[in-house]
Structure formats: structure tokens, C-alpha cells
Design a protein around this motif. Structure first.
Motif, short mmCIF file in Angstrom:
data_model
loop_
_atom_site.label_atom_id
_atom_site.label_comp_id
_atom_site.label_asym_id
_atom_site.label_seq_id
_atom_site.Cartn_x
_atom_site.Cartn_y
_atom_site.Cartn_z
N ALA A 10 29.95 -39.77 18.14
CA ALA A 10 29.57 -38.43 17.66
C ALA A 10 30.31 -38.12 16.36
CB ALA A 10 29.88 -37.38 18.72
N GLY A 11 31.58 -38.52 16.30
CA GLY A 11 32.37 -38.25 15.09
C GLY A 11 31.79 -38.95 13.88
N SER A 12 31.39 -40.23 14.06
CA SER A 12 30.81 -40.97 12.93
C SER A 12 29.47 -40.36 12.54
CB SER A 12 30.64 -42.44 13.30
OG SER A 12 31.90 -43.03 13.47
N ALA A 13 28.67 -39.95 13.55
CA ALA A 13 27.37 -39.33 13.26
C ALA A 13 27.56 -38.08 12.42
CB ALA A 13 26.64 -39.02 14.56
N GLN A 14 28.56 -37.29 12.80
CA GLN A 14 28.83 -36.04 12.09
C GLN A 14 29.24 -36.32 10.63
OE1 GLN A 14 31.86 -33.87 14.15
NE2 GLN A 14 30.96 -31.89 13.63
N ALA B 273 27.65 -36.42 4.92
CA ALA B 273 27.54 -37.13 3.63
C ALA B 273 26.10 -37.13 3.10
CB ALA B 273 28.05 -38.56 3.80
N GLY B 274 25.15 -36.71 3.95
CA GLY B 274 23.77 -36.63 3.49
C GLY B 274 22.86 -37.72 4.02
N ALA B 275 23.34 -38.50 5.00
CA ALA B 275 22.52 -39.58 5.58
C ALA B 275 21.79 -39.10 6.82
CB ALA B 275 23.43 -40.76 5.93
N ALA B 276 20.64 -39.71 7.08
CA ALA B 276 20.03 -39.59 8.41
C ALA B 276 20.77 -40.55 9.32
CB ALA B 276 18.55 -39.94 8.34
N VAL B 277 20.85 -40.22 10.62
CA VAL B 277 21.70 -40.99 11.52
C VAL B 277 20.87 -41.71 12.57
CG1 VAL B 277 23.48 -40.79 13.30
CG2 VAL B 277 23.70 -39.51 11.16
N LEU B 278 21.23 -42.97 12.82
CA LEU B 278 20.66 -43.74 13.92
C LEU B 278 21.80 -44.06 14.86
CD1 LEU B 278 18.09 -45.16 15.00
CD2 LEU B 278 18.79 -47.19 13.71
N ARG B 279 21.76 -43.51 16.09
CA ARG B 279 22.88 -43.70 17.00
C ARG B 279 22.84 -45.08 17.63
NH1 ARG B 279 26.13 -39.55 18.88
NH2 ARG B 279 27.22 -41.32 19.80
N GLY B 280 23.98 -45.77 17.62
CA GLY B 280 24.10 -47.07 18.25
C GLY B 280 25.24 -47.85 17.65
N GLY B 281 25.56 -48.97 18.31
CA GLY B 281 26.65 -49.82 17.84
C GLY B 281 26.14 -51.17 17.37
N LEU B 282 27.06 -51.97 16.87
CA LEU B 282 26.71 -53.27 16.32
C LEU B 282 26.16 -54.22 17.39
CD1 LEU B 282 26.93 -54.22 13.43
CD2 LEU B 282 29.28 -54.95 13.89
N ALA B 283 26.52 -53.95 18.65
CA ALA B 283 26.04 -54.81 19.74
C ALA B 283 24.65 -54.38 20.22
CB ALA B 283 27.03 -54.77 20.90
N GLY C 175 28.81 -47.29 7.56
CA GLY C 175 28.79 -46.25 6.53
C GLY C 175 29.96 -45.29 6.58
N THR C 176 30.78 -45.34 7.64
CA THR C 176 31.95 -44.45 7.70
C THR C 176 33.23 -45.15 7.26
OG1 THR C 176 32.18 -45.07 10.02
CG2 THR C 176 31.11 -42.96 9.56
N GLY C 177 33.18 -46.45 6.96
CA GLY C 177 34.39 -47.20 6.63
C GLY C 177 34.87 -46.93 5.21
N THR C 178 35.94 -47.61 4.86
CA THR C 178 36.50 -47.47 3.50
C THR C 178 35.42 -47.74 2.46
OG1 THR C 178 38.61 -48.29 4.33
CG2 THR C 178 38.30 -48.35 1.95
N ILE C 179 34.66 -48.80 2.67
CA ILE C 179 33.64 -49.18 1.68
C ILE C 179 32.36 -48.39 1.91
CG2 ILE C 179 32.29 -51.12 0.80
CD1 ILE C 179 34.71 -52.88 1.93
N GLY C 180 31.95 -48.28 3.18
CA GLY C 180 30.70 -47.58 3.48
C GLY C 180 30.72 -46.14 3.04
N SER C 181 31.88 -45.48 3.13
CA SER C 181 31.92 -44.07 2.74
C SER C 181 31.84 -43.92 1.22
CB SER C 181 33.13 -43.35 3.33
OG SER C 181 34.31 -44.00 2.96
N ALA C 182 31.96 -45.02 0.50
CA ALA C 182 31.65 -45.01 -0.95
C ALA C 182 30.21 -45.46 -1.21
CB ALA C 182 32.63 -45.92 -1.70
N VAL C 183 29.70 -46.36 -0.36
CA VAL C 183 28.34 -46.88 -0.56
C VAL C 183 27.30 -45.78 -0.30
CG1 VAL C 183 26.59 -48.45 0.41
CG2 VAL C 183 28.89 -49.31 -0.13
N VAL C 184 27.50 -44.98 0.75
CA VAL C 184 26.49 -43.96 1.09
C VAL C 184 26.28 -42.99 -0.08
CG1 VAL C 184 25.97 -42.02 2.64
CG2 VAL C 184 26.74 -44.23 3.59
N PRO C 185 27.34 -42.37 -0.63
CA PRO C 185 27.10 -41.47 -1.77
C PRO C 185 26.60 -42.20 -3.02
CG PRO C 185 29.45 -41.58 -1.25
CD PRO C 185 28.74 -42.29 -0.15
#
Ligand SMILES: NC(=O)c1ccc[n+]([C@@H]2O[C@H](COP(=O)([O-])OP(=O)(O)OC[C@H]3O[C@@H](n4cnc5c(N)ncnc54)[C@H](OP(=O)(O)O)[C@@H]3O)[C@@H](O)[C@H]2O)c1
Length: 293
Positions: A34-38, A43-53, A8-18
């Protein structure tokens, strides 16, 4: 819909979330730092901390959502081994997300890529490549689409080579990065090969439409520009950065070299007809005019 989004923080994700939030959905977004969570919370999302692995985290995210958008992909790609590792990681993640939805009829819209077909623009019914450096991504998304027969409304949004915003992103963005590093706006091949493109905000609309309404097991093309000649792309980059435009060996671009050299236009006629998707944001060549030296 409460939507679990990865990337959700990527080029596409930061457009998908809004795009989702603006259309009445709520978003639970995966954040590995922490930076991505912030950024996601802002952007108005609830956050789930973790990585793709973190497969248990992914499972938990999918289980508590009404639908999933899968975008995350490791982007520290400094060689074939790193690319293969990122592809394997994405495949494992998609398998877990899909399994979590089996029997629920809930949707998952996963990222994919437009295929290439010699001599014509590829369409939504063309199969994904089973050979080449990114074939593993095709196998992962094909397995996800097969879960349509097991009660998952799985769909693939096939992206073109460049998904751009503010003149940045995708293959054209990699050409820009290489130009800044080398002092030459280089292009591989003879420059007549065409790459399709879309603005990130237009792609985001298609992810939403696929999630909301596309039938199980279907693939869609988020293509606004059917094909921009790579020489034309390099010419804008060179002019904006004040650099000479020159042909360079495909190897300059590492594992992407063979793909960069191919002509690969793609059509979105079926996607536009069936889902009513209509791109409205600037095309790639116009968006590249935003580059600053
Ligand atoms: N942009 C394009 O032109 C284009 C074209 C075709 C396909 N695609 C595909 O579309 C998807 C999104 O592309 P994009 O351009 O938006 O990507 P991007 O800007 O590089 O962003 C990647 C996203 O994935 C997340 N991510 C990466 N590794 C992760 C990990 N190990 N755990 C959790 N999150 C991780 C990043 O999170 P952080 O912010 O925390 O790093 C970020 O949100 C990718 O699958 C990409 O391959 C993109």
C-alpha cells in the motif's frame, strides 16, 4: 508511450517515473505494498498491485503497455542464498516480460551492470560476466537481449556500482550503512580499486532514451564517473560521519565482498556519442558531501 515500470519506488525508479512523465509518457507502475502504491500514485503513475513473483500480473502489465522499464530487484540481501533467490526471481520476471512483447516490436529497457575488464575501463561491447555471485543477472539480461531476433526491442542499461541520489544508494551507500553500524568508515582491498558511479537522475534520462530510441539488442553504459577510488569514497564518508577511515576485510561485506575488492572502471563514451546522453547532476564524491552524521 504508456510505460509499465517495475521498481518505480527505488532510488532509480523514483527518478525514472518523473523523467518519463516529464517527457510526455504515461506510467503504469508495479506496487507490492500500500505504501509503494501511494508513493507511485503521488508521483503521477497509475498503479498495478503485485510483486515480482506475480508473473500473471507482470504479463498483464507488459501486455497493456507500449513499453516496459524493468528495475525491481529484491533488496533484502542478507546472505548468498537471499542473493541467489533474488537473482532467480528477477530472471523469471524478465523472461515473462520479454515473452509478453514477442512479435510486437515494443521496447523493454532492463537494468544491468557494467562489466569489469582487467587493466582498462569496460565498454558497451564487453560481455557481461558469466562467473561470480551476480552472473545469473547477466544471463537473464543476455536472454532478454536475444529476444531482439523475435520482435522485441530489448535494451540493457548497464549501471555502475553506485547509482546515488542525496548521497545515498549503491555500493557507496552500503559502505555508508556499514560505517554507521560499525563506527568505522571501512574499505576493502587497498582502496585504490575504482568503482564507476552515476546520479540516479542522470541514469533515469538514459532509461528514457533507451526506451524511446535505442535499437533492439543493444547495451548502454549509464556511467558519469568512470571510476572513483574506494579510498576516496570512504574518506568522504568518514569525514561526513565523523568516523575513522580504515581498511577492513572484504568478508565484512558478505556476498558483495569479492566484488567490492575489484578494480572496475567503466566508460560511457559510446553511449554519449550514440544516444546524446550527457550527465548533468553531481558526481559521487560531491553527492556524498550531503551525508549527515
Ligand atoms: N542503486 C545502485 O547503485 C545500483 C547499481 C547497479 C544496479 N542497480 C540495480 O538497479 C535496480 C534498481 O536499483 P535501486 O537502487 O533503485 O533499488 P532499490 O532502491 O533497492 O529499490 C528496489 C525497487 O524494487 C522494488 N522491489 C523489490 N523487490 C520487489 C518485489 N519482490 N516485487 C515488486 N517490487 C519489488 C522495490 O519496491 P518497494 O519500494 O515496494 O520495496 C523498489 O521499487 C536494481 O535492479 C538494482 O540491482 C542499482
Amino acid at each position: 508511450m504508456h510505460v509499465f515500470v517495475t521498481g518505480g519506488t527505488g532510488t532509480i525508479g523514483s527518478a525514472v517515473v518523473p523523467e518519463l512523465l516529464d517527457h510526455g509518457h504515461t506510467v503504469l507502475a508495479l506496487a507490492r505494498s500500500a505504501g509503494s502504491a501511494q508513493a507511485l500514485a503521488a508521483a503521477g503513475a497509475a498503479v498495478l498491485r503485485g510483486g515480482l513473483a506475480d508473473l500473471d500480473v507482470l504479463r498483464a502489465g507488459a501486455e497493456q503497455a507500449d513499453g516496459v522499464v524493468s528495475l525491481a530487484f529484491g533488496h533484502d540481501l542478507d546472505g548468498p542464498d537471499a542473493l541467489a533467490a533474488a537473482i532467480a526471481q528477477e530472471g523469471a520476471a524478465l523472461a515473462v516480460l520479454g515473452q509478453a512483447l514477442v512479435g510486437s516490436d515494443r521496447p523493454i529497457a532492463a537494468v544491468s551492470g557494467t562489466p569489469w575488464v582487467p587493466g582498462r575501463a569496460s565498454t558497451e561491447t564487453d560481455p557481461l560476466p558469466t562467473e561470480g555471485p551476480v552472473a545469473g543477472r547477466g544471463r537473464s539480461v543476455t536472454a532478454l537481449l536475444a529476444l531482439a531476433s523475435r520482435g522485441v526491442r530489448s535494451t540493457a542499461v548497464r549501471l555502475p556500482r553506485t547509482v546515488h541520489a542525496e548521497g545515498r544508494g549503491g555500493f557507496a551507500g552500503l559502505l555508508t550503512d556499514a560505517a554507521r553500524r560499525s563506527g568505522v568508515a571501512g574499505y576493502p582491498g587497498d582502496g585504490t580499486q575504482r568503482w564507476p558511479a552515476v546520479h540516479a537522475r542522470d541514469a533515469a534520462v538514459l532509461f528514457r532514451l533507451a526506451l524511446e530510441s535505442a535499437p533492439a539488442g543493444t547495451a548502454w553504459h549509464a556511467v558519469a564517473d568512470e571510476g572513483d577510488a574506494v579510498l576516496d569514497i570512504a574518506a568522504v564518508i568518514g569525514r561526513r560521519l565523523g568516523l575513522p577511515v580504515e581498511r577492513v576485510p572484504a568478508e565484512t561485506f558478505g556476498p558483495f565482498g569479492p566484488i567490492f575488492a575489484m578494480d572496475q572502471p567503466a566508460s560511457s563514451a559510446h553511449t554519449r556519442d550514440a544516444l546524446g546522453w550527457q550527465p548533468t547532476h553531481p558526481g559521487l564524491l560531491e553527492d556524498l558531501e550531503r551525508l549527515e552524521p
